[in-house]
Design a protein around this motif. Structure first.
Motif, PDB file in Angstrom:
ATOM      1  N   THR A  84      -1.935 -10.919   1.547  1.00  9.58           N
ATOM      2  CA  THR A  84      -3.138 -10.191   1.931  1.00  9.58           C
ATOM      3  C   THR A  84      -3.885  -9.762   0.676  1.00  9.58           C
ATOM      4  OG1 THR A  84      -1.991  -8.065   1.920  1.00  9.58           O
ATOM      5  CG2 THR A  84      -1.973  -9.332   3.983  1.00  9.58           C
ATOM      6  N   GLY A  92      -5.946  -6.593  -1.549  1.00 14.05           N
ATOM      7  CA  GLY A  92      -5.583  -5.236  -1.943  1.00 14.05           C
ATOM      8  C   GLY A  92      -4.654  -5.209  -3.131  1.00 14.05           C
ATOM      9  N   ASP A  98       0.844  -2.769  -4.055  1.00 17.48           N
ATOM     10  CA  ASP A  98       1.549  -1.976  -3.051  1.00 17.48           C
ATOM     11  C   ASP A  98       1.162  -2.402  -1.638  1.00 17.48           C
ATOM     12  OD1 ASP A  98      -1.044  -0.846  -3.596  1.00 17.48           O
ATOM     13  OD2 ASP A  98      -0.460   0.924  -2.458  1.00 17.48           O
ATOM     14  N   GLU A  99      -0.114  -2.689  -1.421  1.00 21.78           N
ATOM     15  CA  GLU A  99      -0.574  -3.126  -0.108  1.00 21.78           C
ATOM     16  C   GLU A  99      -0.041  -4.515   0.228  1.00 21.78           C
ATOM     17  OE1 GLU A  99      -2.161  -1.687   2.251  1.00 21.78           O
ATOM     18  OE2 GLU A  99      -2.705   0.195   1.290  1.00 21.78           O
ATOM     19  N   ARG A 100       0.049  -5.389  -0.782  1.00 18.23           N
ATOM     20  CA  ARG A 100       0.557  -6.741  -0.533  1.00 18.23           C
ATOM     21  C   ARG A 100       2.057  -6.727  -0.222  1.00 18.23           C
ATOM     22  NH1 ARG A 100      -0.571  -9.528  -5.555  1.00 18.23           N
ATOM     23  NH2 ARG A 100      -1.520  -7.672  -6.443  1.00 18.23           N
ATOM     24  N   ALA A 160       2.404  -5.352   3.286  1.00 19.95           N
ATOM     25  CA  ALA A 160       2.040  -6.357   4.280  1.00 19.95           C
ATOM     26  C   ALA A 160       3.148  -7.387   4.456  1.00 19.95           C
ATOM     27  CB  ALA A 160       0.739  -7.041   3.878  1.00 19.95           C
ATOM     28  N   ARG A 163       4.877   1.740   5.315  1.00 21.49           N
ATOM     29  CA  ARG A 163       4.450   3.029   4.754  1.00 21.49           C
ATOM     30  C   ARG A 163       5.308   3.433   3.557  1.00 21.49           C
ATOM     31  NH1 ARG A 163       4.810   6.478  10.143  1.00 21.49           N
ATOM     32  NH2 ARG A 163       6.763   5.259  10.168  1.00 21.49           N
ATOM     33  N   ARG A 169       3.181   1.725   0.561  1.00 15.53           N
ATOM     34  CA  ARG A 169       1.756   2.011   0.337  1.00 15.53           C
ATOM     35  C   ARG A 169       1.579   3.274  -0.499  1.00 15.53           C
ATOM     36  NH1 ARG A 169       0.902   0.695   6.243  1.00 15.53           N
ATOM     37  NH2 ARG A 169       0.309  -1.516   6.243  1.00 15.53           N
TER      38      ARG A 169
END
Length: 210
Positions: free
Chosen positions: A74, A76, A79-81, A84, A143, A146
């Motif tokens: 994804t 971002g 941390d977002e990847r 995900a 969570r 993130r």
């Protein structure tokens, strides 16, 4: 059984392992990244897992062995990847990177085949640079990743604290050294003398890698 994931970038010159340049050329750095990724995926293919995933930024190439599913990363921050990637899993999952070609199936076995009395909710593999090379979660929860600052000397400490602050019992894996710099490459190659990565380091050394 556990889902085993690798998060990686396509090994293209100028896009991967830029901290190896210099002394390596961008093409040599990409070749080292490809060798590291190939070694990592070979271990994944040889390890017991319910599902094997490559979460990839880019396109797969000749280095991809059979039996590994490829899904795109994804957007971002990292941390977002990572979050995900865990969101793709509906059961126990272990995520590793492409920067530790010295890993072995035996190193991953405690996570992939835990004993019946294993109390761990999470498994954490610290990296020598302050990050982490592996993160396993019995119950994946995006969570937990993130908002963790990535690529800093405190990343590993903060991520592990996030796990314990969430009430999870954490089992630590051995500390490993990531390949980021030329000195890292030499040290890791010495720990994995029969690997594709070690052969690539030896091949490019005469061009000024040392």
């Amino acid at each position: 059984m556990t889902t085993l994931m690798v998060i990686a970038k396509e090994p293209r010159p100028g896009r991967v392992k830029t901290r190896l340049t210099p002394p390596y050329t961008p093409e040599e750095a990409a070749a080292l990244a490809e060798a590291s990724l190939a070694d990592t995926l070979a271990v994944v293919a040889a390890s017991p897992a319910r599902r094997r995933l490559l979460v990839l930024d880019g396109r797969p190439g000749r280095w991809l062995p059979a039996g590994i599913e490829v899904l795109p990363q994804t957007g971002g921050g990292l941390d977002e990847r990572l979050a995900a990637a865990f969101a793709l899993c509906d059961g126990p999952a272990l995520l590793i990177g492409m920067d530790t070609p010295q890993i072995t199936p035996e190193l991953l076995r405690p996570v992939l085949l835990p004993g019946g009395d294993d109390p761990a909710d999470a498994w954490f593999g610290p990296a020598a640079d302050g990050g982490f090379w592996a993160l396993g979660l019995r119950r994946p929860d995006p969570r937990l990743l993130r908002g963790v600052p990535m690529s800093t000397p405190d990343t590993g400490r903060i991520q592990r604290r996030r796990l314990t602050d969430s009430g999870l019992t954490v089992c630590d894996l051995p500390e490993l050294r990531d390949v980021d710099t030329a000195s890292d490459a030499e040290a890791v190659a010495a720990r994995a003398p029969g690997s594709r990565f070690a052969a690539a380091v030896a091949r490019f050394a005469p061009a000024g890698a040392r």
